[in-house]
Design a protein around this motif. Structure first.
Motif, PDB file in Angstrom:
ATOM      1  N   VAL A 265      15.632 -27.476  44.259  1.00 36.17           N
ATOM      2  CA  VAL A 265      16.958 -26.974  44.682  1.00 36.17           C
ATOM      3  C   VAL A 265      17.122 -27.132  46.270  1.00 36.17           C
ATOM      4  CG1 VAL A 265      18.567 -25.094  44.645  1.00 36.17           C
ATOM      5  CG2 VAL A 265      16.860 -25.236  42.814  1.00 36.17           C
ATOM      6  N   ASP A 266      18.306 -27.953  46.609  1.00 34.17           N
ATOM      7  CA  ASP A 266      18.528 -28.181  47.961  1.00 34.17           C
ATOM      8  C   ASP A 266      18.891 -26.752  48.473  1.00 34.17           C
ATOM      9  OD1 ASP A 266      19.506 -28.657  50.318  1.00 34.17           O
ATOM     10  OD2 ASP A 266      20.573 -30.474  49.852  1.00 34.17           O
ATOM     11  N   PRO A 267      18.270 -26.096  49.327  1.00 36.37           N
ATOM     12  CA  PRO A 267      18.427 -24.569  49.966  1.00 36.37           C
ATOM     13  C   PRO A 267      19.885 -24.712  50.794  1.00 36.37           C
ATOM     14  CG  PRO A 267      16.512 -25.616  51.018  1.00 36.37           C
ATOM     15  CD  PRO A 267      16.775 -26.372  49.892  1.00 36.37           C
ATOM     16  N   ARG A 268      19.942 -26.035  51.332  1.00 33.02           N
ATOM     17  CA  ARG A 268      21.159 -26.077  52.291  1.00 33.02           C
ATOM     18  C   ARG A 268      22.479 -26.143  51.952  1.00 33.02           C
ATOM     19  NH1 ARG A 268      18.728 -31.491  54.890  1.00 33.02           N
ATOM     20  NH2 ARG A 268      18.800 -31.911  52.498  1.00 33.02           N
ATOM     21  N   TYR A 269      22.463 -26.580  50.652  1.00 30.25           N
ATOM     22  CA  TYR A 269      23.961 -26.689  49.739  1.00 30.25           C
ATOM     23  C   TYR A 269      24.476 -25.230  49.588  1.00 30.25           C
ATOM     24  CZ  TYR A 269      27.272 -28.650  46.443  1.00 30.25           C
ATOM     25  OH  TYR A 269      28.603 -29.147  45.819  1.00 30.25           O
ATOM     26  N   GLU A 270      25.798 -24.855  49.784  1.00 26.94           N
ATOM     27  CA  GLU A 270      26.292 -23.744  49.837  1.00 26.94           C
ATOM     28  C   GLU A 270      27.643 -23.500  48.773  1.00 26.94           C
ATOM     29  OE1 GLU A 270      27.413 -22.618  53.783  1.00 26.94           O
ATOM     30  OE2 GLU A 270      25.033 -22.478  54.155  1.00 26.94           O
ATOM     31  N   GLU A 271      28.013 -24.793  48.213  1.00 27.47           N
ATOM     32  CA  GLU A 271      29.407 -24.726  47.451  1.00 27.47           C
ATOM     33  C   GLU A 271      29.100 -24.415  46.109  1.00 27.47           C
ATOM     34  OE1 GLU A 271      31.591 -28.269  47.492  1.00 27.47           O
ATOM     35  OE2 GLU A 271      30.905 -28.598  49.977  1.00 27.47           O
ATOM     36  N   GLY A 272      27.653 -24.529  45.493  1.00 22.53           N
ATOM     37  CA  GLY A 272      27.365 -24.002  44.214  1.00 22.53           C
ATOM     38  C   GLY A 272      25.849 -24.367  44.169  1.00 22.53           C
ATOM     39  N   THR A 273      25.491 -25.378  43.443  1.00 21.84           N
ATOM     40  CA  THR A 273      23.984 -25.666  43.169  1.00 21.84           C
ATOM     41  C   THR A 273      23.912 -27.188  43.320  1.00 21.84           C
ATOM     42  OG1 THR A 273      23.851 -23.743  41.579  1.00 21.84           O
ATOM     43  CG2 THR A 273      22.127 -25.691  41.696  1.00 21.84           C
ATOM     44  N   SER A 274      22.945 -27.807  44.018  1.00 24.84           N
ATOM     45  CA  SER A 274      22.598 -28.965  44.381  1.00 24.84           C
ATOM     46  C   SER A 274      20.900 -29.411  43.845  1.00 24.84           C
ATOM     47  CB  SER A 274      22.680 -29.281  46.061  1.00 24.84           C
ATOM     48  OG  SER A 274      22.280 -30.652  46.039  1.00 24.84           O
ATOM     49  N   MET A 275      20.843 -29.860  42.833  1.00 27.46           N
ATOM     50  CA  MET A 275      19.540 -30.239  42.250  1.00 27.46           C
ATOM     51  C   MET A 275      19.334 -31.813  42.989  1.00 27.46           C
ATOM     52  SD  MET A 275      18.070 -27.859  40.384  1.00 27.46           S
ATOM     53  CE  MET A 275      18.576 -26.625  39.447  1.00 27.46           C
ATOM     54  N   VAL A 276      17.957 -31.822  43.460  1.00 31.54           N
ATOM     55  CA  VAL A 276      17.675 -33.146  43.937  1.00 31.54           C
ATOM     56  C   VAL A 276      16.196 -33.502  42.940  1.00 31.54           C
ATOM     57  CG1 VAL A 276      16.766 -34.596  45.980  1.00 31.54           C
ATOM     58  CG2 VAL A 276      18.612 -32.548  46.098  1.00 31.54           C
ATOM     59  N   PHE A 277      16.194 -34.687  42.799  1.00 28.19           N
ATOM     60  CA  PHE A 277      15.109 -35.331  42.117  1.00 28.19           C
ATOM     61  C   PHE A 277      14.710 -36.840  42.276  1.00 28.19           C
ATOM     62  CE2 PHE A 277      17.624 -36.243  38.741  1.00 28.19           C
ATOM     63  CZ  PHE A 277      17.517 -37.279  38.098  1.00 28.19           C
ATOM     64  N   SER A 278      13.587 -37.196  42.237  1.00 32.29           N
ATOM     65  CA  SER A 278      13.187 -38.552  42.521  1.00 32.29           C
ATOM     66  C   SER A 278      12.583 -38.869  41.289  1.00 32.29           C
ATOM     67  CB  SER A 278      12.496 -38.481  44.005  1.00 32.29           C
ATOM     68  OG  SER A 278      11.081 -37.798  43.828  1.00 32.29           O
ATOM     69  N   ILE A 279      12.334 -40.001  41.093  1.00 35.68           N
ATOM     70  CA  ILE A 279      11.426 -40.757  40.166  1.00 35.68           C
ATOM     71  C   ILE A 279      10.960 -42.046  40.585  1.00 35.68           C
ATOM     72  CG2 ILE A 279      12.694 -39.752  37.965  1.00 35.68           C
ATOM     73  CD1 ILE A 279      13.947 -42.673  37.906  1.00 35.68           C
ATOM     74  N   TYR A 280       9.497 -42.343  40.086  1.00 35.59           N
ATOM     75  CA  TYR A 280       9.170 -43.798  40.832  1.00 35.59           C
ATOM     76  C   TYR A 280       9.969 -44.854  39.921  1.00 35.59           C
ATOM     77  CZ  TYR A 280       5.499 -47.598  40.941  1.00 35.59           C
ATOM     78  OH  TYR A 280       4.980 -48.662  41.092  1.00 35.59           O
ATOM     79  N   ALA A 281      10.266 -46.007  40.960  1.00 34.58           N
ATOM     80  CA  ALA A 281      11.122 -46.879  40.793  1.00 34.58           C
ATOM     81  C   ALA A 281      10.466 -48.322  40.783  1.00 34.58           C
ATOM     82  CB  ALA A 281      12.266 -46.830  41.722  1.00 34.58           C
ATOM     83  N   ALA A 282       9.682 -48.397  39.796  1.00 39.57           N
ATOM     84  CA  ALA A 282       8.888 -49.934  39.806  1.00 39.57           C
ATOM     85  C   ALA A 282       9.915 -51.141  39.410  1.00 39.57           C
ATOM     86  CB  ALA A 282       7.864 -49.799  38.728  1.00 39.57           C
ATOM     87  N   GLY A 283       9.884 -52.193  40.129  1.00 41.40           N
ATOM     88  CA  GLY A 283      10.888 -53.063  39.662  1.00 41.40           C
ATOM     89  C   GLY A 283      10.184 -53.809  38.346  1.00 41.40           C
TER      90      GLY A 283
END
Length: 286
Positions: A265-283
Motif C-alpha cells: 500500500v502506497d503510504p504517500r497517497y491520500e485521496e483514497g487507496t493506492s495499491m502498487v505491485f510488480s511482476i517479473y516481465a520476461a520477454g
C-alpha cells in the motif's frame, strides 16, 4: 664437554620445537572446535527461528481459515432462517417485502460464494512454490479486458481510467491465470469502496530490474493507518464485505509471489487507496 653441550642444545632445541608444534596444533584445534561450536549454535538458532516462523505462519493460517469458516457459517444460518420462514405454508408475505427479502437473499448467497471461492483460490495457490510462466500476454489489451470485465461492479458516477507507458504491442511471458486473478481482485476491492471519483490503473516498465509495475489508485474510503501493514495477511473481524476484501488481498499477495514480484500500500497517497505491485516481465524469448 663441548660435544656434550652441543648435544644438549640439540635436544633442548628439538624439545622446544616439539612443544611449539604441540602448542600450535592445540591452538589450531581449539579454534576449529570453537568454529564448530559457533556454527552448531548458529545452526540451532537458525532452526529455532525457522521453527518459530513456521509456527507463526501455521497459526496465522489457522486464524485465517477459522475466520472464513465462521463467516460462511453465519451466512448459512441466516439463509436457512429465511428459507424456513418462506417454507411456512401459513406465512403470508406482501409482494414488496418479498422483493426486498429476495434481493437480500441473493446478496447473501453471492457473499457466501465469494467467501468460498476466495478461500479455495488461496488454499490452491498459497503453498505453491512456483507456477509456469509460459503464457504470452499483450499487456495493454489484457489490462483493458480485465478492467472491462469488472465494470458491472462499478458504482454509478465513478470514472475509470487506464494509463500505460507501454507501446500497444508490448508483450511478456507470464502466468496469465495468476495475473488475471491478481488484477481482478484489486480492481474489485477498489470498486467496492469507491462511491465517487475514479478508479485508475497505471502500468509502467521498470527496465532496471526487468519488472512491470502496476498502480491502482482510487478515491474510496482508504485503509486505516493501523491496518495497512496487515491487509495482505489478516482478515478483519467486522463486516462480511470487509472480510471478502481481506480475502481478495490475501489472494493478491499469493499471486504476486508466484509472479516474481511484490505488493504494498502506497503510504504517500491520500485521496483514497493506492495499491502498487510488480511482476517479473520476461520477454517472449525469456
Amino acid at each position: 664437554m663441548d660435544e656434550d653441550n652441543f648435544l644438549l642444545l640439540n635436544i633442548l632445541g628439538l624439545m622446544l620445537i616439539a612443544a611449539l608444534s604441540i602448542g600450535l596444533t592445540a591452538l589450531y584445534w581449539r579454534r576449529i572446535l570453537k568454529r564448530i561450536r559457533r556454527s552448531s549454535h548458529q545452526e540451532k538458532m537458525r532452526r529455532l527461528v525457522d521453527s518459530r516462523r513456521a509456527e507463526q505462519r501455521a497459526r496465522l493460517k489457522a486464524e485465517f481459515t477459522i475466520n472464513i469458516l465462521q463467516e460462511v457459517q453465519t451466512l448459512q444460518v441466516g439463509l436457512d432462517s429465511y428459507l424456513k420462514l418462506f417454507a411456512d405454508p401459513d406465512m403470508s408475505i406482501p409482494p414488496n417485502v418479498w422483493e426486498r427479502t429476495s434481493r437480500l437473499l441473493q446478496r447473501r448467497a453471492a457473499q457466501m460464494q465469494a467467501m468460498v471461492d476466495g478461500a479455495l483460490v488461496v488454499m490452491q495457490y498459497d503453498e505453491l512454490p512456483e507456477v509456469p510462466h509460459d503464457d504470452v500476454v499483450e499487456v495493454n489489451v489484457f489490462c483493458q479486458d480485465v478492467f472491462n470485465s469488472c465494470m458491472k461492479y462499478l458504482r454509478n458516477g465513478v470514472e475509470t481510467n487506464f494509463e500505460t507507458s507501454l507501446p500497444d504491442d508490448y508483450i511478456i511471458k507470464t502466468n496469465m491465470s495468476c495475473l488475471d486473478i491478481l488484477l481482478r481482485c484489486l480492481i474489485l476491492c477498489s470498486m467496492e469502496y469507491t462511491t465517487k471519483g475514479h478508479v485508475t490503473l497505471k502500468v509502467i516498465a521498470d527496465n532496471t530490474c526487468g519488472k512491470l509495475v502496476f498502480t491502482l489508485n482510487d478515491t474510496g474510503l482508504g485503509i486505516p493507518e493501523d491496518t495497512k501493514n496487515q491487509v495482505f495477511d489478516r482478515l478483519p473481524y467486522d463486516t462480511v464485505e470487509n472480510k471478502i476484501t481481506g480475502l481478495r488481498l490475501r489472494t493478491c499477495k499469493a499471486m504476486v509471489r508466484l509472479l516474481g514480484g511484490a505488493i504494498h500500500v502506497d503510504p504517500r497517497y491520500e485521496e483514497g487507496t493506492s495499491m502498487v505491485f510488480s511482476i517479473y516481465a520476461a520477454g517472449p524469448g525469456g
